[in-house]
Design an enzyme around this catalytic site. Structure first.
Site, short mmCIF file in Angstrom:
data_model
loop_
_atom_site.label_atom_id
_atom_site.label_comp_id
_atom_site.label_asym_id
_atom_site.label_seq_id
_atom_site.Cartn_x
_atom_site.Cartn_y
_atom_site.Cartn_z
N TYR A 154 45.44 66.69 15.81
CA TYR A 154 44.00 66.50 15.54
C TYR A 154 43.49 67.61 14.61
CZ TYR A 154 39.00 66.12 16.82
OH TYR A 154 37.63 66.00 16.81
N1 NAD Z 1 32.44 64.38 20.73
C1 NAD Z 1 32.72 65.66 20.43
O1 NAD Z 1 32.39 66.59 21.18
C2 NAD Z 1 33.44 65.98 19.15
C3 NAD Z 1 33.88 67.28 18.92
C4 NAD Z 1 34.46 67.60 17.71
C5 NAD Z 1 34.61 66.60 16.74
N2 NAD Z 1 34.23 65.33 17.01
C6 NAD Z 1 34.39 64.32 15.97
O2 NAD Z 1 33.21 63.55 15.85
C7 NAD Z 1 33.53 62.18 15.50
C8 NAD Z 1 32.99 61.22 16.52
O3 NAD Z 1 33.49 61.57 17.79
P1 NAD Z 1 33.15 60.74 19.12
O4 NAD Z 1 33.41 61.70 20.24
O5 NAD Z 1 31.84 60.06 19.00
O6 NAD Z 1 34.33 59.65 19.12
P2 NAD Z 1 34.54 58.39 20.10
O7 NAD Z 1 36.00 58.38 20.37
O8 NAD Z 1 33.62 58.46 21.30
O9 NAD Z 1 34.07 57.16 19.20
C9 NAD Z 1 34.81 56.83 18.08
C10 NAD Z 1 34.42 55.44 17.54
O10 NAD Z 1 35.38 55.17 16.52
C11 NAD Z 1 35.95 53.88 16.73
N3 NAD Z 1 37.34 53.89 16.25
C12 NAD Z 1 38.40 54.55 16.78
N4 NAD Z 1 39.53 54.26 16.08
C13 NAD Z 1 39.16 53.41 15.10
C14 NAD Z 1 39.87 52.74 14.06
N5 NAD Z 1 41.19 52.88 13.90
N6 NAD Z 1 39.18 51.91 13.23
C15 NAD Z 1 37.85 51.74 13.38
N7 NAD Z 1 37.12 52.35 14.35
C16 NAD Z 1 37.78 53.16 15.20
C17 NAD Z 1 35.89 53.65 18.23
O11 NAD Z 1 35.93 52.26 18.54
C18 NAD Z 1 34.54 54.32 18.59
O12 NAD Z 1 33.46 53.40 18.47
C19 NAD Z 1 35.08 62.18 15.38
O13 NAD Z 1 35.46 62.44 14.05
C20 NAD Z 1 35.49 63.33 16.26
O14 NAD Z 1 36.77 63.81 15.95
C21 NAD Z 1 33.65 65.00 18.19
#
Ligand code: NAD
Length: 250
Positions: A154
Site C-alpha cells: 500500500y
Molecule cells: N480511510 C482512511 O482513514 C484512509 C487513510 C489513508 C488513506 N486513505 C485513502 O483514501 C481513499 C479512500 O479510502 P476509503 O477508506 O474511503 O476506502 P473504502 O475502502 O472505504 O472505499 C473505497 C471505494 O472504492 C471502491 N473500489 C475498490 N476497488 C475498486 C476497483 N477496483 N474499481 C472501482 N472501485 C473500487 C469500493 O467499492 C469503495 O466504494 C483511498 O485512496 C485510501 O487509500 C484512507
C-alpha cells in the site's frame, strides 16, 4: 453553496467511504458528479442520494483494475457533460501484511487498483482539464509518508502516486491545471472493517491521532476536497494536504 457551480467532476470509489463523502460535499456546492465504482449496489444507492442535490449526477460501474477501459470513462463523461473540470482519484484496494510475507500478488493488487488507474485516468483527463483549467486530486496516505509497518504494498503505491503527482504539477502548471493530494484519516467502511478485525490496533491508531478521533467522511474530508477542486486553490499545486487530525507533521 456554489463553490463548484456547474463544474463536472469524476470521483473514483465514489459509491462509499471518503469518495461518497466528497461526492456529497461536491453536489452541495453545485458540481455535477460522476461516481465510478466497482460496487453496483452501493453505486446505485449513492447516485440516488446525489441526484437529490444535482439531478445530473451519474454512476458508472467499472473495475478500475481493467486499465484498457479507463479512457472510455473519461470519454463517456465528456460526451455526456461536454467538459471535465475535476478528477478525483480516490479508490484503492490493498492488503496489510508483514514485509517478508508480501507477495507480487499483493503488490499487483495495490498498484493495479491505486497507482495505474490514477495514472491512466490522469492521462485521459489532462487534455480536457487543459480546456477548463481544471484540478486533479489524488489520494496519499500517512502509511506511505511515514512508512507504517505491515503496509509495504500500500505504502509503495501511495508514494508512487505522490511522486507522479508532483511531476504532473510541474508539467501542467503552465496549463492552469493544479494537481494535489489528500492524505486523509476518516471513518470509512474500509476502516470500520479493519477496526473489527484488529480492534486493539484501531484503538492504538485513534490514541495516536492528536484530535483523538477518525475524521468524518463528508464533514471533515469533503471541505478539503471542495477547496482543492475549487478556484480558491488555483495557486496551490503539487502539495499533499494531510486531513488527518494532526497525525502527520511533515
Ligand atoms: N480511510 C482512511 O482513514 C484512509 C487513510 C489513508 C488513506 N486513505 C485513502 O483514501 C481513499 C479512500 O479510502 P476509503 O477508506 O474511503 O476506502 P473504502 O475502502 O472505504 O472505499 C473505497 C471505494 O472504492 C471502491 N473500489 C475498490 N476497488 C475498486 C476497483 N477496483 N474499481 C472501482 N472501485 C473500487 C469500493 O467499492 C469503495 O466504494 C483511498 O485512496 C485510501 O487509500 C484512507
Amino acid at each position: 453553496m456554489d463553490k463548484l457551480k456547474d463544474k463536472v467532476a469524476i470521483i473514483t470509489g465514489g459509491a462509499g467511504g471518503i469518495g461518497k463523502g466528497m461526492a456529497m460535499a461536491f453536489v452541495k456546492e453545485g458540481a455535477k458528479v460522476v461516481i465510478v465504482d466497482l460496487n453496483e449496489e452501493t453505486g446505485n444507492e449513492a447516485v440516488k442520494e446525489l441526484q437529490q442535490y444535482q439531478p445530473e449526477s451519474m454512476f458508472i460501474q467499472a473495475n478500475l483494475a481493467e486499465h484498457d477501459k479507463l479512457k472510455r470513462i473519461v470519454d463517456q463523461v465528456v460526451a455526456q457533460h461536454g467538459k471535465l473540470n475535476i478528477l478525483v482519484n480516490n479508490a484503492h484496494a490493498s492488503k496489510n501484511k508483514p514485509f517478508v510475507e508480501t507477495t507480487r500478488e499483493d503488490l499487483d493488487l495495490s498498484f493495479d487498483t491505486g497507482f495505474y488507474p490514477t495514472f491512466y485516468l490522469m492521462q485521459a483527463a489532462i487534455p480536457h482539464l487543459k480546456e477548463t483549467n481544471g484540478s486533479i486530486i489524488n489520494f496519499a496516505s500517512g502509511a506511505g509518508i511515514q512508512g507504517h509497518a505491515k503496509q509495504a504494498a500500500y505504502a509503495a503505491a501511495k508514494e508512487a502516486i505522490r511522486g507522479m503527482t508532483r511531476v504532473a504539477a510541474n508539467e501542467f502548471g503552465k496549463d492552469g491545471i493544479n494537481v494535489n493530494l489528500i492524505a486523509p484519516i476518516a471513518n470509512s467502511p474500509g476502516v470500520q472493517q479493519w477496526a473489527k478485525e484488529q480492534p486493539e490496533y484501531y484503538q492504538e491508531v485513534v490514541s495516536n491521532i492528536p484530535m483523538q478521533r477518525f475524521g468524518e467522511l463528508e464533514e471533515d474530508i469533503g471541505p478539503a476536497a471542495v477547496f482543492l477542486a475549487s478556484d480558491d486553490s488555483n495557486y496551490i499545486t503539487g502539495q499533499t494536504i494531510n486531513v488527518d487530525g494532526g497525525s502527520v507533521k511533515f
